[in-house]
Design a protein around this motif. Structure first.
Motif, PDB file in Angstrom:
ATOM      1  N   ALA A 150       0.824  -1.203   0.000  1.00  0.00           N
ATOM      2  CA  ALA A 150       0.000   0.000   0.000  1.00  0.00           C
ATOM      3  C   ALA A 150       0.860   1.256   0.000  1.00  0.00           C
ATOM      4  CB  ALA A 150      -0.945  -0.014   1.189  1.00  0.00           C
ATOM      5  N   ASP A 151       1.809   1.302  -0.930  1.00  0.00           N
ATOM      6  CA  ASP A 151       2.636   2.501  -1.054  1.00  0.00           C
ATOM      7  C   ASP A 151       3.345   2.482  -2.396  1.00  0.00           C
ATOM      8  OD1 ASP A 151       5.122   0.969  -0.845  1.00  0.00           O
ATOM      9  OD2 ASP A 151       4.737   0.861   1.296  1.00  0.00           O
ATOM     10  N   LEU A 152       3.897   3.654  -2.764  1.00  0.00           N
ATOM     11  CA  LEU A 152       4.723   3.804  -3.957  1.00  0.00           C
ATOM     12  C   LEU A 152       6.094   4.307  -3.535  1.00  0.00           C
ATOM     13  CD1 LEU A 152       2.271   5.580  -6.466  1.00  0.00           C
ATOM     14  CD2 LEU A 152       2.905   3.168  -6.437  1.00  0.00           C
ATOM     15  N   GLN A 153       7.141   3.759  -4.163  1.00  0.00           N
ATOM     16  CA  GLN A 153       8.498   4.220  -3.927  1.00  0.00           C
ATOM     17  C   GLN A 153       8.864   5.246  -5.002  1.00  0.00           C
ATOM     18  OE1 GLN A 153      10.421   3.315  -1.328  1.00  0.00           O
ATOM     19  NE2 GLN A 153       8.829   1.942  -0.538  1.00  0.00           N
ATOM     20  N   ILE A 154       9.565   6.308  -4.589  1.00  0.00           N
ATOM     21  CA  ILE A 154       9.920   7.395  -5.501  1.00  0.00           C
ATOM     22  C   ILE A 154      11.434   7.475  -5.621  1.00  0.00           C
ATOM     23  CG2 ILE A 154       9.803   9.884  -5.888  1.00  0.00           C
ATOM     24  CD1 ILE A 154       7.232   9.960  -4.404  1.00  0.00           C
ATOM     25  N   PHE A 155      11.912   7.618  -6.869  1.00  0.00           N
ATOM     26  CA  PHE A 155      13.331   7.815  -7.160  1.00  0.00           C
ATOM     27  C   PHE A 155      13.431   9.002  -8.121  1.00  0.00           C
ATOM     28  CE2 PHE A 155      12.578   3.368  -6.284  1.00  0.00           C
ATOM     29  CZ  PHE A 155      13.578   3.037  -5.387  1.00  0.00           C
ATOM     30  N   THR A 156      14.269   9.970  -7.795  1.00  0.00           N
ATOM     31  CA  THR A 156      14.451  11.155  -8.643  1.00  0.00           C
ATOM     32  C   THR A 156      15.792  11.063  -9.364  1.00  0.00           C
ATOM     33  OG1 THR A 156      15.406  12.393  -6.800  1.00  0.00           O
ATOM     34  CG2 THR A 156      13.028  12.607  -7.169  1.00  0.00           C
ATOM     35  N   GLN A 157      15.821  11.624 -10.575  1.00  0.00           N
ATOM     36  CA  GLN A 157      17.012  11.581 -11.415  1.00  0.00           C
ATOM     37  C   GLN A 157      17.653  12.958 -11.466  1.00  0.00           C
ATOM     38  OE1 GLN A 157      16.337  10.169 -15.387  1.00  0.00           O
ATOM     39  NE2 GLN A 157      18.346  10.788 -16.126  1.00  0.00           N
ATOM     40  N   ALA A 158      18.935  13.036 -11.152  1.00  0.00           N
ATOM     41  CA  ALA A 158      19.676  14.292 -11.210  1.00  0.00           C
ATOM     42  C   ALA A 158      20.093  14.585 -12.650  1.00  0.00           C
ATOM     43  CB  ALA A 158      20.890  14.231 -10.296  1.00  0.00           C
ATOM     44  N   ASP A 159      20.707  15.757 -12.862  1.00  0.00           N
ATOM     45  CA  ASP A 159      21.120  16.148 -14.210  1.00  0.00           C
ATOM     46  C   ASP A 159      22.183  15.219 -14.783  1.00  0.00           C
ATOM     47  OD1 ASP A 159      19.358  18.249 -14.057  1.00  0.00           O
ATOM     48  OD2 ASP A 159      20.876  19.694 -13.380  1.00  0.00           O
ATOM     49  N   ASP A 160      23.006  14.622 -13.905  1.00  0.00           N
ATOM     50  CA  ASP A 160      24.049  13.714 -14.398  1.00  0.00           C
ATOM     51  C   ASP A 160      23.564  12.287 -14.558  1.00  0.00           C
ATOM     52  OD1 ASP A 160      23.709  13.074 -11.773  1.00  0.00           O
ATOM     53  OD2 ASP A 160      25.811  13.310 -11.177  1.00  0.00           O
ATOM     54  N   GLY A 161      22.269  12.057 -14.339  1.00  0.00           N
ATOM     55  CA  GLY A 161      21.707  10.730 -14.532  1.00  0.00           C
ATOM     56  C   GLY A 161      21.651   9.872 -13.293  1.00  0.00           C
ATOM     57  N   THR A 162      22.243  10.277 -12.209  1.00  0.00           N
ATOM     58  CA  THR A 162      22.225   9.468 -10.986  1.00  0.00           C
ATOM     59  C   THR A 162      20.855   9.538 -10.323  1.00  0.00           C
ATOM     60  OG1 THR A 162      23.054  11.329  -9.680  1.00  0.00           O
ATOM     61  CG2 THR A 162      24.676   9.812 -10.606  1.00  0.00           C
ATOM     62  N   LEU A 163      20.498   8.456  -9.671  1.00  0.00           N
ATOM     63  CA  LEU A 163      19.211   8.357  -9.004  1.00  0.00           C
ATOM     64  C   LEU A 163      19.383   8.485  -7.500  1.00  0.00           C
ATOM     65  CD1 LEU A 163      17.559   5.358 -10.933  1.00  0.00           C
ATOM     66  CD2 LEU A 163      17.182   7.796 -11.296  1.00  0.00           C
ATOM     67  N   SER A 164      18.363   9.022  -6.867  1.00  0.00           N
ATOM     68  CA  SER A 164      18.335   9.091  -5.401  1.00  0.00           C
ATOM     69  C   SER A 164      16.933   8.733  -4.948  1.00  0.00           C
ATOM     70  CB  SER A 164      18.718  10.487  -4.912  1.00  0.00           C
ATOM     71  OG  SER A 164      17.840  11.469  -5.435  1.00  0.00           O
ATOM     72  N   GLN A 165      16.861   7.953  -3.875  1.00  0.00           N
ATOM     73  CA  GLN A 165      15.571   7.497  -3.382  1.00  0.00           C
ATOM     74  C   GLN A 165      14.897   8.597  -2.579  1.00  0.00           C
ATOM     75  OE1 GLN A 165      15.762   3.737  -1.415  1.00  0.00           O
ATOM     76  NE2 GLN A 165      13.534   3.504  -1.251  1.00  0.00           N
ATOM     77  N   GLY A 166      13.610   8.832  -2.868  1.00  0.00           N
ATOM     78  CA  GLY A 166      12.869   9.881  -2.184  1.00  0.00           C
ATOM     79  C   GLY A 166      11.872   9.332  -1.191  1.00  0.00           C
ATOM     80  N   ASP A 167      10.815  10.095  -0.967  1.00  0.00           N
ATOM     81  CA  ASP A 167       9.809   9.698   0.010  1.00  0.00           C
ATOM     82  C   ASP A 167       8.943   8.569  -0.531  1.00  0.00           C
ATOM     83  OD1 ASP A 167      10.723  11.658   1.731  1.00  0.00           O
ATOM     84  OD2 ASP A 167       9.334  13.172   0.944  1.00  0.00           O
ATOM     85  N   THR A 168       8.143   8.041   0.349  1.00  0.00           N
ATOM     86  CA  THR A 168       7.177   7.011   0.009  1.00  0.00           C
ATOM     87  C   THR A 168       5.786   7.623  -0.051  1.00  0.00           C
ATOM     88  OG1 THR A 168       8.504   5.290   1.059  1.00  0.00           O
ATOM     89  CG2 THR A 168       6.179   4.805   0.718  1.00  0.00           C
ATOM     90  N   VAL A 169       5.025   7.274  -1.082  1.00  0.00           N
ATOM     91  CA  VAL A 169       3.661   7.773  -1.229  1.00  0.00           C
ATOM     92  C   VAL A 169       2.707   6.721  -0.675  1.00  0.00           C
ATOM     93  CG1 VAL A 169       1.901   8.594  -2.822  1.00  0.00           C
ATOM     94  CG2 VAL A 169       4.317   9.051  -3.289  1.00  0.00           C
ATOM     95  N   PRO A 170       2.033   6.993   0.444  1.00  0.00           N
ATOM     96  CA  PRO A 170       1.077   6.007   0.973  1.00  0.00           C
ATOM     97  C   PRO A 170      -0.152   5.919   0.080  1.00  0.00           C
ATOM     98  CG  PRO A 170       1.012   8.020   2.269  1.00  0.00           C
ATOM     99  CD  PRO A 170       2.132   8.189   1.289  1.00  0.00           C
ATOM    100  N   MET A 171      -0.662   4.710  -0.133  1.00  0.00           N
ATOM    101  CA  MET A 171      -1.833   4.470  -0.967  1.00  0.00           C
ATOM    102  C   MET A 171      -2.943   3.862  -0.116  1.00  0.00           C
ATOM    103  SD  MET A 171      -0.816   5.552  -3.922  1.00  0.00           S
ATOM    104  CE  MET A 171      -2.134   4.951  -4.980  1.00  0.00           C
ATOM    105  N   PRO A 172      -4.207   4.050  -0.520  1.00  0.00           N
ATOM    106  CA  PRO A 172      -5.320   3.489   0.270  1.00  0.00           C
ATOM    107  C   PRO A 172      -5.331   1.971   0.302  1.00  0.00           C
ATOM    108  CG  PRO A 172      -6.085   5.248  -1.174  1.00  0.00           C
ATOM    109  CD  PRO A 172      -4.686   4.935  -1.584  1.00  0.00           C
ATOM    110  N   GLY A 173      -4.802   1.317  -0.730  1.00  0.00           N
ATOM    111  CA  GLY A 173      -4.758  -0.135  -0.791  1.00  0.00           C
ATOM    112  C   GLY A 173      -3.513  -0.598  -1.510  1.00  0.00           C
ATOM    113  N   GLN A 174      -3.385  -1.900  -1.700  1.00  0.00           N
ATOM    114  CA  GLN A 174      -2.230  -2.454  -2.394  1.00  0.00           C
ATOM    115  C   GLN A 174      -2.270  -2.063  -3.871  1.00  0.00           C
ATOM    116  OE1 GLN A 174      -2.329  -6.670  -1.691  1.00  0.00           O
ATOM    117  NE2 GLN A 174      -1.669  -6.487   0.444  1.00  0.00           N
TER     118      GLN A 174
END
Length: 734
Positions: free
Chosen positions: A44-68
């Motif tokens: 019951a959540d979504l994982q977020i990853f953001t991409q920087a200008d050089d292409g590297t990824l960083s893990q962000g916050d979690t988005v809670p969802m009402p269900g699976q």
């Protein structure tokens, strides 16, 4: 060289979607500042990853969802993430996530568990875009969900409030603006309704007095609880200020610019009594000394704001003396004590206009505080178990963002350019597969804006000349919502002017009604000059585009290129054509014509301009290349015409210091000079205090009687007829 990054996601990833978009696309579509990956984990959540200008990824916050949730799709036209999952009750559901706030704001249950689903969207062909999510079952069933109408949900409240605003402006004009001078009330009635101007009937005069005279607390001196009028006045005093405080609080929760409206309302109330005018003058001295010094301490110094504040403070002192007939310094303690009841009413009103909006503003953050994303806190320790950002920390962060924001924008414009409609905001431009284009031009009707600018100046002069509190109310409301932007150092846009623009349009409607019903020869000449300037304004802007470019600082943004570097001969044909057209309209419809003909011609021209601008205002599909024609209407509308903006780092300046004291001394000296000048002018005209120390009020600009009986217009005591005569006499004073 291939760079590989590994992230540990508990339970693995069922599906992911890449929310992308180049820099230009992000600006046009209002997409995220950084490309973002949303991953569904089957929980019951979504994982977020953001991409920087050089292409590297960083893990962000979690988005809670009402269900699976298990699968995701990105709708590029609407910039929404659609998520397939289950509801808390276990039924298959498609959720909608708004990427900016990472919030779930809609869901649609499906009649079956889909085995496959797609988004049927076509970003480049809106004419054939079905904007549907289609789900298929293993038995051949399918279900369709509308995914393209999200704008209806978040734009409907704005449409409703906008329509209500138009209605409230009509009521405000009917109750506040003064009727023209020189016509009987009955004749005024049928005509002024077209312009939302008061009818001048007995009922309107009583309502006008109640709202602008007794309602603004001068009648606090004569409250008589034993009388019906006194009880009603007391009830209004107790009920209206908290109600206004709630409205201002809701505005403040929507946008901080409502603080300007609160300041304007407080100033209007203070100016309604001698005690309040003294407080207003002291407050203006304090504001000028503090914020004026902060303005000139910036890099570069903002001298314009300081000059505006000092001028307004001196003008206030001048006006108080003309109104009171004495120096504000002569307010004695014994005279204040005679106003103790008014002081209580004034304190009650001011407290409600300050405290109630703050309470409503803080209360609007309760849903944010009780949310689970990040565990924010309204106060330290509440809600229990939350340890994230506090309410005060968020306010400081928002203020610092605006104070330190120094990124220029091609569509930005300073506050002084808004009344001239010099720089619209180009919010959207898209080319489609069928060869058409669509654009959204954030511009008002330039002819109406130019006319309203002149109407503000005329209304301010007439408010002073006629001692009209009604006109003064509208003028102060306009200035309170516009002039504070002179202090803002960050880039601003013309839509910031739209909050003040309705009051300018009110004054324009009043001016046109005055011109039709009761024009003097001086007003007719003034109207002809104003209409001529508006007609030839495009010619003037093109002819003087070089000085305009210098004042705007275009050369510092894009030197040697664009519209400012092009010779005027490149645009000679359309400029000459418009000049000839304007001359024909002026000589056939304005020069030596009746006021009614002049108003009809100018309003007709404004309608034609609105119809011509409508395709660019509405985003209608146009033939390829037509969207660029609108940029050539005025030199400052071209995309290469960019105003200079402040890019220097913000300067931290203390609120109180030697600089503030120096500004206070200069302001006080100039205000004292204005006070002495006003006393001298009043003495020259035979005014001033009498032998007993009382104040001789200036004669009000009341019109002469033009007919007998009930058509008489407030000529001295002749209009005083019993109990209702008191209301009529007050209406004349206004």
């Amino acid at each position: 060289m291939v760079q590989v990054q590994a992230f540990g996601v508990t339970g693995g990833v069922n599906d992911l979607v890449y929310v992308d978009g180049g820099d230009q696309v992000r600006r046009e579509r209002d997409l995220l500042e950084q490309p973002t990956i949303y991953a569904a984990t089957g929980k019951a959540d979504l994982q977020i990853f953001t991409q920087a200008d050089d292409g590297t990824l960083s893990q962000g916050d979690t988005v809670p969802m009402p269900g699976q949730v298990t699968q995701l799709r990105w709708d590029r036209p609407t910039n929404m993430v659609h998520v397939l999952g289950t509801s808390p009750a276990g039924r298959p559901t498609i959720y909608v996530v708004e990427p900016h706030g990472n919030a779930v704001f809609a869901d649609a249950e499906l009649p079956f568990q889909p085995t496959a689903w797609i988004l049927d969207v076509q970003p480049a062909d809106p004419g054939h875009d079905r904007e549907r999510a289609v789900a298929f079952s293993g038995t051949g069933q399918y279900a369709s969900v509308d995914v393209g109408s999200h704008a209806f949900a978040f734009r409907l409240p704005g449409v409703i409030l906008g329509a209500l605003t138009a209605g409230f402006l009509y009521l405000l004009a009917s109750a506040a603006l003064p009727p023209p001078i020189g016509r009987p009330p009955v004749r005024r009635s049928s005509r002024h309704r077209r312009f939302a101007i008061p009818t001048g009937t007995d009922r309107d005069e009583r309502r006008l007095c109640r709202v602008l005279h007794r309602g603004q607390f001068r009648a606090a001196r004569v409250f008589r609880p034993e009388s019906r009028q006194g009880r009603r006045a007391t009830l209004e005093l107790l009920a209206i200020p908290p109600f206004l405080g709630v409205l201002f609080g809701l505005g403040l929760a929507s946008k901080w610019v409502a603080a300007y409206a609160i300041g304007g309302a407080i100033l209007i109330i203070l100016l309604r009594s001698s005690l309040g005018r003294g407080i207003a003058l002291v407050g203006m001295l304090a504001l000028t000394s503090i914020f004026g010094y902060i303005a000139i301490a910036e890099d570069p110094p903002n001298w314009v704001f300081l000059i505006v504040m000092v001028g307004l403070t001196a003008l206030l002192g001048f006006g108080i003396v003309r109104r009171e007939g004495r120096d504000p310094s002569r307010f004695a303690i014994r005279s204040w004590l005679r106003w103790w009841r008014a002081s209580l009413a004034l304190g009650w009103v001011l407290a409600r206009l300050v405290v109630v909006p703050v309470i409503v503003y803080v209360a609007s953050y309760i849903p944010w505080a009780i949310s689970t994303a990040g565990g924010p806190q309204l106060l330290a320790g509440w809600p229990a178990g939350h340890s994230g950002q506090t309410f005060l920390d968020l306010q400081v962060q928002m203020y610092r963002y605006h104070d330190e924001f120094r990124i220029p924008h091609g569509a930005g414009s300073p506050w002084w350019a808004w009344p001239l409609d010099l720089k619209p905001l180009w919010g959207y431009l898209e080319t489609f597969v069928d060869g058409t284009q669509a654009t959204v031009l954030g511009a008002g009707n330039p002819f109406l804006i130019w006319l309203s600018t002149g109407a503000v100046g005329f209304g301010a002069w007439e408010a002073w000349r006629r001692r009209s509190w009604a006109l003064g109310f509208v003028v102060i409301a306009f200035l309170a919502l516009w002039l504070p932007w002179a202090r803002i150092d960050r880039v601003a846009f013309n839509y910031h002017y739209y909050v003040a623009l309705p009051f300018a349009y009110l004054l324009l409607a009043w001016f046109l009604a005055e011109l039709i019903d009761a024009p003097s020869e001086r007003m007719v000449r003034l109207a002809r000059a104003a209409f001529a300037i508006v007609l030839f304004m495009p010619t003037l802007l093109w002819a003087f585009k070089t000085p305009l470019c210098v004042v705007a600082g275009v050369g510092q943004v894009s030197p040697g290129a664009g519209i400012c570097a092009a010779p005027l001969t490149d645009f000679a044909l359309p400029v000459v054509a418009w000049t000839v057209f304007a001359a024909i309209v002026f000589f056939l419809g304005i020069y030596a014509r009746s006021p009614r003909r002049m108003v009809t011609v100018m309003l007709g021209l404004a309608v034609v301009v609105s119809l011509a601008l409508y395709p660019a205002l509405s985003g209608a599909q146009l033939p390829n290349g037509w969207a660029w024609i609108y940029q050539g209407l005025l030199p400052s509308w071209d995309s290469t015409f960019q105003f200079r903006s402040n890019t220097a780092a913000a300067v931290s300046t203390p609120l109180l210091g030697l600089g503030s004291l120096a500004v206070l001394f200069v302001t006080l000296a100039l205000t004292t000079g204005a006070v002495l000048l006003a006393r001298l002018a009043r003495g020259t005209r035979g005014g001033g205090d009498d032998a007993n120390g009382s104040t001789a009020e200036p004669a009000l600009a009341t019109p002469p009687a033009v007919s007998a009986g009930r058509h008489r217009i407030c000529s001295g005591s002749g209009s005083t007829l019993g109990r209702r005569g008191r209301h009529r006499r007050r209406a004349c004073a206004i």
